[in-house]
Scaffold this motif. Structure first.
Motif, mmCIF file in Angstrom:
data_model
loop_
_atom_site.group_PDB
_atom_site.id
_atom_site.type_symbol
_atom_site.label_atom_id
_atom_site.label_comp_id
_atom_site.label_asym_id
_atom_site.label_seq_id
_atom_site.Cartn_x
_atom_site.Cartn_y
_atom_site.Cartn_z
ATOM 1 N N MET B 164 0.802 -1.249 0.037
ATOM 2 C CA MET B 164 0.201 -0.065 -0.018
ATOM 3 C C MET B 164 0.790 1.139 -0.076
ATOM 4 S SD MET B 164 -2.924 1.080 -0.357
ATOM 5 C CE MET B 164 -4.418 0.206 0.075
ATOM 6 N N GLY B 165 2.087 1.250 0.764
ATOM 7 C CA GLY B 165 2.962 2.341 0.791
ATOM 8 C C GLY B 165 3.591 2.486 -0.711
ATOM 9 N N VAL B 166 3.973 1.516 -1.210
ATOM 10 C CA VAL B 166 4.485 1.691 -2.525
ATOM 11 C C VAL B 166 3.467 2.410 -3.510
ATOM 12 C CG1 VAL B 166 5.351 0.577 -4.654
ATOM 13 C CG2 VAL B 166 5.973 -0.158 -2.287
ATOM 14 N N ALA B 167 2.341 1.615 -3.198
ATOM 15 C CA ALA B 167 1.162 2.173 -4.203
ATOM 16 C C ALA B 167 0.785 3.821 -3.800
ATOM 17 C CB ALA B 167 -0.329 1.447 -3.804
ATOM 18 N N MET B 168 0.853 4.019 -2.806
ATOM 19 C CA MET B 168 0.850 5.527 -2.247
ATOM 20 C C MET B 168 1.891 6.213 -3.276
ATOM 21 S SD MET B 168 0.249 7.104 1.530
ATOM 22 C CE MET B 168 -1.089 6.208 1.858
ATOM 23 N N ARG B 169 3.100 5.724 -3.085
ATOM 24 C CA ARG B 169 4.119 6.728 -3.844
ATOM 25 C C ARG B 169 3.944 6.572 -5.160
ATOM 26 N NH1 ARG B 169 8.889 3.156 -1.926
ATOM 27 N NH2 ARG B 169 9.996 4.274 -3.218
ATOM 28 N N ALA B 170 3.475 5.691 -5.833
ATOM 29 C CA ALA B 170 3.085 5.409 -7.294
ATOM 30 C C ALA B 170 1.979 6.496 -7.599
ATOM 31 C CB ALA B 170 2.635 4.188 -7.442
ATOM 32 N N THR B 171 0.919 6.526 -6.761
ATOM 33 C CA THR B 171 -0.140 7.377 -7.075
ATOM 34 C C THR B 171 0.148 8.854 -6.974
ATOM 35 O OG1 THR B 171 -1.614 5.817 -5.807
ATOM 36 C CG2 THR B 171 -2.712 8.000 -6.337
ATOM 37 N N ALA B 172 1.305 9.135 -5.972
ATOM 38 C CA ALA B 172 1.864 10.574 -5.610
ATOM 39 C C ALA B 172 2.557 11.057 -6.801
ATOM 40 C CB ALA B 172 2.457 10.541 -4.482
ATOM 41 N N ALA B 173 2.982 10.000 -7.619
ATOM 42 C CA ALA B 173 4.114 10.162 -8.656
ATOM 43 C C ALA B 173 3.335 10.713 -9.796
ATOM 44 C CB ALA B 173 5.020 9.077 -8.862
ATOM 45 N N ARG B 174 2.312 9.781 -10.170
ATOM 46 C CA ARG B 174 1.550 10.171 -11.192
ATOM 47 C C ARG B 174 0.324 9.176 -11.144
ATOM 48 N NH1 ARG B 174 2.854 13.158 -15.364
ATOM 49 N NH2 ARG B 174 4.819 13.196 -14.927
ATOM 50 N N GLU B 175 -0.796 9.947 -11.031
ATOM 51 C CA GLU B 175 -2.069 9.089 -10.607
ATOM 52 C C GLU B 175 -2.586 8.265 -11.826
ATOM 53 O OE1 GLU B 175 -5.118 11.693 -9.010
ATOM 54 O OE2 GLU B 175 -6.462 10.735 -10.150
ATOM 55 N N THR B 176 -2.568 8.879 -13.016
ATOM 56 C CA THR B 176 -3.264 8.034 -14.195
ATOM 57 C C THR B 176 -2.277 6.842 -14.405
ATOM 58 O OG1 THR B 176 -3.255 10.363 -14.794
ATOM 59 C CG2 THR B 176 -3.942 8.611 -16.778
ATOM 60 N N THR B 177 -0.996 6.917 -14.333
ATOM 61 C CA THR B 177 -0.238 5.755 -14.283
ATOM 62 C C THR B 177 -0.659 4.751 -13.407
ATOM 63 O OG1 THR B 177 1.399 7.436 -15.425
ATOM 64 C CG2 THR B 177 2.118 5.101 -14.912
ATOM 65 N N ALA B 178 -0.861 5.078 -12.089
ATOM 66 C CA ALA B 178 -1.116 4.273 -11.064
ATOM 67 C C ALA B 178 -2.382 3.657 -11.270
ATOM 68 C CB ALA B 178 -1.024 5.158 -9.865
ATOM 69 N N LEU B 179 -3.382 4.395 -11.666
ATOM 70 C CA LEU B 179 -4.598 3.580 -11.954
ATOM 71 C C LEU B 179 -4.436 2.786 -13.141
ATOM 72 C CD1 LEU B 179 -6.931 6.653 -12.321
ATOM 73 C CD2 LEU B 179 -7.459 4.479 -11.228
ATOM 74 N N LEU B 180 -3.822 2.966 -14.349
ATOM 75 C CA LEU B 180 -3.467 2.003 -15.399
ATOM 76 C C LEU B 180 -2.458 0.532 -15.052
ATOM 77 C CD1 LEU B 180 -2.569 4.545 -18.197
ATOM 78 C CD2 LEU B 180 -4.523 3.100 -18.149
ATOM 79 N N MET B 181 -2.033 0.841 -13.632
ATOM 80 C CA MET B 181 -1.247 -0.279 -13.314
ATOM 81 C C MET B 181 -2.143 -0.970 -12.489
ATOM 82 S SD MET B 181 1.476 -0.368 -14.903
ATOM 83 C CE MET B 181 2.686 -1.317 -13.822
ATOM 84 N N GLY B 182 -3.561 -0.722 -12.152
ATOM 85 C CA GLY B 182 -4.245 -1.324 -11.158
ATOM 86 C C GLY B 182 -4.283 -0.976 -9.614
ATOM 87 N N ILE B 183 -3.891 0.202 -9.511
ATOM 88 C CA ILE B 183 -3.803 0.428 -8.169
ATOM 89 C C ILE B 183 -5.358 1.263 -7.774
ATOM 90 C CG2 ILE B 183 -2.878 2.244 -6.591
ATOM 91 C CD1 ILE B 183 -0.052 1.750 -7.914
ATOM 92 N N ASN B 184 -5.900 0.824 -6.459
ATOM 93 C CA ASN B 184 -7.021 1.427 -6.371
ATOM 94 C C ASN B 184 -6.767 2.755 -5.585
ATOM 95 O OD1 ASN B 184 -9.608 2.051 -5.169
ATOM 96 N ND2 ASN B 184 -9.938 -0.127 -4.500
ATOM 97 N N VAL B 185 -6.817 3.759 -6.596
ATOM 98 C CA VAL B 185 -6.454 5.245 -6.219
ATOM 99 C C VAL B 185 -7.474 5.673 -5.285
ATOM 100 C CG1 VAL B 185 -6.028 7.570 -6.971
ATOM 101 C CG2 VAL B 185 -5.494 5.514 -8.468
ATOM 102 N N THR B 186 -8.472 5.508 -4.902
ATOM 103 C CA THR B 186 -9.527 5.920 -4.105
ATOM 104 C C THR B 186 -9.248 5.307 -2.672
ATOM 105 O OG1 THR B 186 -10.878 4.161 -4.808
ATOM 106 C CG2 THR B 186 -11.369 6.366 -5.499
ATOM 107 N N ARG B 187 -8.844 4.211 -2.695
ATOM 108 C CA ARG B 187 -8.306 3.393 -1.540
ATOM 109 C C ARG B 187 -7.124 4.171 -0.957
ATOM 110 N NH1 ARG B 187 -7.967 -3.052 -1.338
ATOM 111 N NH2 ARG B 187 -10.219 -2.854 -1.820
#
Lengths: 396, 290
Positions: B164-187
């Motif tokens: 989740m921490g890595v997902a948070m960093r990924a979301t912070a870096a670029r939200e769209t890419t994080a979404l495309l990588m399957g990260i649940n951004v809202t969570r």
């Protein structure tokens, strides 16, 4: 028919004319409507609630005694949230809509200042028994009467006690005061005391109102060897100063103005809240040996709920005393109650007694401030009480 | 020298509170690019809730803190779900405005429910403390220092090692890419708000224990703001360190200079630092400020 109409019309006009010539706003055959603006919400509601509750007690008591010359009293309360513009708005509403006869609650210092032009314009008999500032009586308004000393006078009297009664002349004095009108007024009294007794003023600390942490300030005081500190902070600031002094193991004598004479100060300071002094012009609520306090508490227990009684503090005593003065003036006017008469009767008060709630109250021609005598109280934090430790001292 | 040490230690003890509040700001910004101007108010709200709990049940301090941690998490999640999630996809500025509105609302709610009188937060640690040589610290101050250390280490480990921490960093870096990588951004967003609320809640309980409760407690959030700017808006670790720096600086400036410098010293420092490092001491250079 023509003669009959003319006669009826004349009679009607005469009646209307005579009513408008004698009727005073807020006065009917069986009722007197008074107004009170108090801060019932916002940080100073601690003061406003107690003040308004005392007025409620007075209203119930007066009405139970049959009213004033047969007229019952009704008080309209308005909450200004301690915002000057709202104070003026509240007063306008009470004047225009509620048609008040007089004002017996005038909120805080700046709040009253905002209302003063309107009070003066309509000649509204008003009594300020809550927050005293020299702006309120300098220059005096004909219809505004101010009871109690200024913070400056209070602190100066308190310092007289420290020096003359406790013998703290050769100590190292300091003041911590907040950066507002209140703080400046406390500093005024401090400097008067320093000058009067030639005291050693080693430190003056100004802080921002609402400040939480006083560690640096109190360490500075410790480094300067301060042994007597005059506190120009209100509730939370005063108690934090006390706590910091205790934390730093400082043996220090504290003196505050009447804003320190409140149980939340003791509660917030914990064990450090024991023994500090507060200069005030009303006794403590627990000073039941004072007739006025015993009488007020008896009435409060009759007319207020248990939780309301718990909300009372020294502002209730000053409010009750102010209302008693107003009652006296209205009673003296008899059935022909007018604003002019009440102003005149208030002006004529000379050594008026309030059963010990205040020192004798005296106004006069062009004198609208009665700086009643000050006493010093000492905090007993363990049982959340204050003891009277000095005689009443006349202020300069 | 003693004077200097005392000023420094007492500066650290208030600085850790700034640091804790600052960490909450930074965490939310890191994950969502939003500056939460209601962080101080959330802290105040939880401390008042703690008051109600402590007044109703005489819980030991640690139990009270445990209850408040859970409660804070729930408050954080609720805030995110009710106020922030509907703003997803909207301009960041609009979301920031929502946090300002939320701040005003929380202040009003606190006064409405608990009143405006200053109150004591009744905990069993009260005025107790420990003497370290010439320095005396309240128990709550010691706990605050310990909690900051735990938070810094915990957040570092969380962001570095957990999924989740890595997902948070990924979301912070670029939200769209994080979404495309399957990260649940809202969570991720919800978790960021919950953690920030927990940190704010604990700091509120500790602050309330030391200084009591009052409807002006939220101003500590404003005082902590220079810390998060100094550290870098997206640096959780930087906010913690800068909080301590600001606390110490405030105390030293008051102790040696005075004249109200304490009030502005933090802001003076960030002015100077931002001229040299516009993204703060520990921040990432690409930050967009609002």
């Amino acid at each position: 028919m023509n003669w009959f109409l003319k006669g009826a019309l004349s009679a009607a006009l005469l009646t209307v004319g005579s009513v408008s010539a004698t009727a005073e706003p807020g006065v009917t055959d069986d009722m007197i409507v008074l107004g009170a603006v108090d801060p019932l919400t916002g940080p100073p509601s601690l003061l406003g609630k107690a003040h308004s509750l005392s007025l409620k007690v007075w209203q119930e008591d007066v009405n139970a005694r049959g009213g004033i010359n047969g007229r019952k009293v009704k008080i309209v309360f308005e909450d200004d949230g301690y915002v000057p513009s709202r104070s003026l708005q509240s007063l306008k509403k009470m004047v225009d809509v509620d048609d008040i006869f007089g004002l017996i609650g005038t909120s805080g210092s700046s709040q009253l200042a905002a209302m003063m032009p309107l009070i003066d314009e309509i000649g509204l008999p008003s009594i300020n028994s809550m927050a005293v500032n020299s702006r309120h009586f300098n220059p005096p308004l004909n219809s505004l009467f101010v009871v109690g000393p200024t913070y400056c006078q209070e602190i100066a009297a308190g310092m007289t006690y420290l020096v003359e009664e406790l013998g703290l002349k050769d100590e190292k004095y300091a003041i911590a005061f907040q950066d507002d009108e209140f703080g400046d007024d406390v500093r005024c009294g401090y400097l008067q005391g320093v000058e009067k007794y030639g005291l050693n003023n080693v430190l003056e600390l100004e802080f921002k109102r609402g400040q939480k942490d006083f560690s640096a300030e109190m360490l500075k005081a410790r480094a300067a060897g301060v042994t007597v500190l005059i506190s120009g902070g209100v509730v939370a600031e005063h108690s934090t100063l006390l706590k910091e002094a205790a934390k730093n193991r400082m043996k220090i004598t504290f003196l505050g103005a009447h804003s320190a004479h409140l149980t939340p100060v003791q509660a917030l300071a914990g064990s450090a809240g024991d023994g500090f002094y507060a200069a005030d012009y009303v006794p403590a609520l627990n000073s039941l040996e004072v007739t006025g306090v015993a009488k007020f508490m008896e009435l409060a227990n009759t007319y207020l709920s248990e939780s309301e009684v718990k909300s009372l503090n020294r502002y209730a005593l000053s409010g009750f005393a102010g209302a008693s003065m107003f009652e006296h003036a209205m009673t003296q006017c008899g059935e022909d109650l007018t604003r002019t008469c009440v102003i005149e009767k208030l002006q004529n008060l000379n050594g008026f007694e309030t059963d010990g709630l205040l020192g004798p109250v005296t106004f006069g021609e062009g004198v609208r401030h009665a700086p009643t005598a000050v006493m010093v109280l000492q905090s007993n934090a363990k049982d959340s009480t204050f003891s009277i430790v000095s005689e009443r001292m006349e202020v300069d | 020298m003693d004077y200097f040490i005392l000023l420094t230690v007492s500066g650290i003890s208030i600085g850790v509170i700034y640091g804790l509040i600052g960490m909450g700001y930074a965490l939310i910004f890191k994950a969502t690019s939003v500056v939460n101007f209601a962080q101080g108010e959330v802290m105040m709200l939880i401390s008042y809730m703690a008051f109600s709990i402590a007044s109703s049940w005489s819980l030991p301090f640690w139990s009270l803190l445990g209850v408040c941690v859970v409660l804070s998490g729930v408050v954080g999640l609720l805030i995110e779900r009710i106020f922030i999630r509907p703003m997803l996809g909207q301009d960041v500025f609009s979301t920031v405005m929502v946090t300002i509105g939320m701040a005003v609302m929380i202040r009003a709610v606190v006064v409405l429910i608990w009143g405006a009188d200053p109150m004591v937060l009744p905990t069993d640690i009260g005025d107790s403390g420990v003497e370290f040589g010439m320095v005396f610290l309240y128990t709550a101050q010691i706990y605050a220092i310990g909690f900051l250390a735990v938070c810094v280490f915990g957040m570092w480990a969380f962001l570095r090692f957990s999924r989740m921490g890595v997902a948070m960093r990924a979301t912070a870096a670029r939200e769209t890419t994080a979404l495309l990588m399957g990260i649940n951004v809202t969570r991720v967003y919800a978790l960021a708000w919950a953690i920030a609320a927990v940190i704010a809640g604990v700091s509120g309980v500790l602050l309330g224990t030391i200084y009591g409760l009052g409807p002006d407690m939220w101003t500590q959030g404003l005082r902590a703001f220079p810390a998060v700017i100094l550290g870098g808006l997206d640096s959780v670790f930087g906010a913690a360190i800068s909080g301590i720096l600001i606390g110490v600086l405030e105390n030293l400036s008051e102790g040696y200079i005075g004249h109200g410098l304490k009030e502005i010293s933090g802001f003076l420092v960030i002015l100077v630092v931002l001229m040299i490092r516009p993204y703060g001491l520990f921040g990432t250079p690409e930050i967009e400020r609002v």
